[in-house]
Design an enzyme around this catalytic site. Structure first.
Site, short mmCIF file in Angstrom:
data_model
loop_
_atom_site.label_atom_id
_atom_site.label_comp_id
_atom_site.label_asym_id
_atom_site.label_seq_id
_atom_site.Cartn_x
_atom_site.Cartn_y
_atom_site.Cartn_z
CG ASN A 252 -1.80 1.22 1.30
OD1 ASN A 252 -1.96 1.93 0.32
ND2 ASN A 252 -2.38 1.47 2.47
CD1 TRP A 253 3.62 1.08 -2.74
CD2 TRP A 253 3.55 2.08 -4.73
NE1 TRP A 253 4.36 0.32 -3.61
CE2 TRP A 253 4.33 0.91 -4.85
CE3 TRP A 253 3.35 2.87 -5.86
CZ2 TRP A 253 4.92 0.51 -6.04
CZ3 TRP A 253 3.94 2.47 -7.07
CH2 TRP A 253 4.73 1.31 -7.16
CE LYS A 254 -0.35 3.39 4.76
NZ LYS A 254 -0.25 3.62 6.21
CG HIS B 5 -6.00 1.88 5.35
ND1 HIS B 5 -5.54 2.85 6.22
CD2 HIS B 5 -4.96 1.03 5.13
CE1 HIS B 5 -4.27 2.59 6.52
NE2 HIS B 5 -3.90 1.50 5.87
CD GLU C 209 -3.11 5.74 6.69
OE1 GLU C 209 -2.05 5.48 7.28
OE2 GLU C 209 -3.22 5.68 5.45
CD GLU D 222 -5.71 -0.93 8.66
OE1 GLU D 222 -4.65 -0.53 8.17
OE2 GLU D 222 -6.77 -0.31 8.59
N GLY E 9 2.34 2.91 11.25
CA GLY E 9 3.29 4.00 11.11
C GLY E 9 4.03 4.39 12.37
CB SER F 152 4.88 -1.14 12.53
OG SER F 152 4.40 0.17 12.75
N GLY G 237 2.82 -1.08 4.40
CA GLY G 237 2.75 0.34 4.07
C GLY G 237 4.11 0.91 3.75
N GLY G 238 4.72 1.61 4.71
CA GLY G 238 5.96 2.33 4.47
C GLY G 238 7.07 1.48 3.88
#
Length: 260
Positions: free
Chosen positions: A11-13, A101, A103, A175, A181, A220, A241-242
């Protein structure tokens, strides 16, 4: 490990311009061993604006990596400025789409009903939803039972009206919101307990189909901890994610999950 095919989702967001997305996708494909696609399913979810260009890179490479989206609107078309429909995603080659998600739920105030509408629209349109569920820190602090009750309520709200025949296409990503994050992942044991509770809930909703549904962990995940989550019997992959923005790290995580 289960016999379900592991599903690893990037997930590149809201990251990467079109040129940056093309370069990242090329780098990831160069690092992934084509043989890994025999035992894994890998999905990359770029921003909307990058979908077509990333799809072109995947097609040119003749890769088995799947294209996914980060969100969708439940209406097929209409006056919904800034929204993207299921058929638009299908037209550029999306096979998966993230819904619910944390977010989106927190920053954009999406409720359970909106998530359910999106999920059903995706299933009807032939795109596999990745349903995200998870508890915030204040709920987790009240104990494991409170966290499970919170998460299972999200699962039921999204899936209670889904037809069992269509349910086989979906995946659920646990999640925990407090870990996204932050660098503070849940323990593998906590993630497994929640995944087992989710699978029990899926059995109540869909019977034996629940044994085929994949449950992912997101929060994470990184090169240093992914190998601890892979052996858990009810965890069938990761929502990353990151770390997915680094081609070397992401390809290593795919490899590490396969090797467990």
């Amino acid at each position: 490990m289960s016999k379900r095919t592991p599903l690893i989702v990037a997930n590149w967001k809201m990251n990467k311009t079109t040129v940056e997305a093309v370069l990242l996708m090329q780098d990831i494909l160069n690092r992934l061993n084509p043989g890994e696609m025999d035992s894994h399913e890998v999905v990359v979810c770029p921003p909307f604006i990058d979908l077509k260009q990333v799809a072109t890179v995947i097609e040119y490479d003749r890769s088995e990596v799947r294209l996914g989206a980060q969100d969708v609107h439940w209406r097929p078309d209409g006056a919904y400025t800034g929204a993207i429909s299921v058929r638009m995603l299908a037209a550029v080659g999306c096979r998966f789409c993230i819904v619910g998600h944390s977010e989106r739920r927190q920053m954009f105030r999406e409720g359970d009903q909106e998530v359910a509408w999106k999920l059903e629209a995706l299933l009807d349109g032939g795109i596999a939803p990745i349903l995200c569920v998870g508890e915030p820190a204040e709920v987790r602090e009240r104990g494991r039972r409170a966290a499970e009750d919170f998460v299972l309520q999200q699962v039921k709200a999204a899936l209670s009206t889904v037809d069992t025949a269509l349910a086989a296409k979906l995946a659920v990503a646990y999640e925990p919101i407090w870990s996204i994050g932050t660098g503070a992942a849940a323990t593998p044991e906590d993630a497994q307990r929640m995944a087992a509770a989710i699978r029990d809930c899926l059995r109540q909703l869909f019977g034996d189909v629940a044994e085929r549904l994949r449950i992912l962990y997101g929060g994470s995940l990184n090169v240093g901890n992914v190998a601890m989550f892979a052996p858990q019997p009810d965890l069938d992959g990761g929502l990353i994610g990151g770390a997915s923005l680094d081609a070397q790290a992401f390809s290593q995580m795919v490899q590490l999950w396969r090797d467990q």
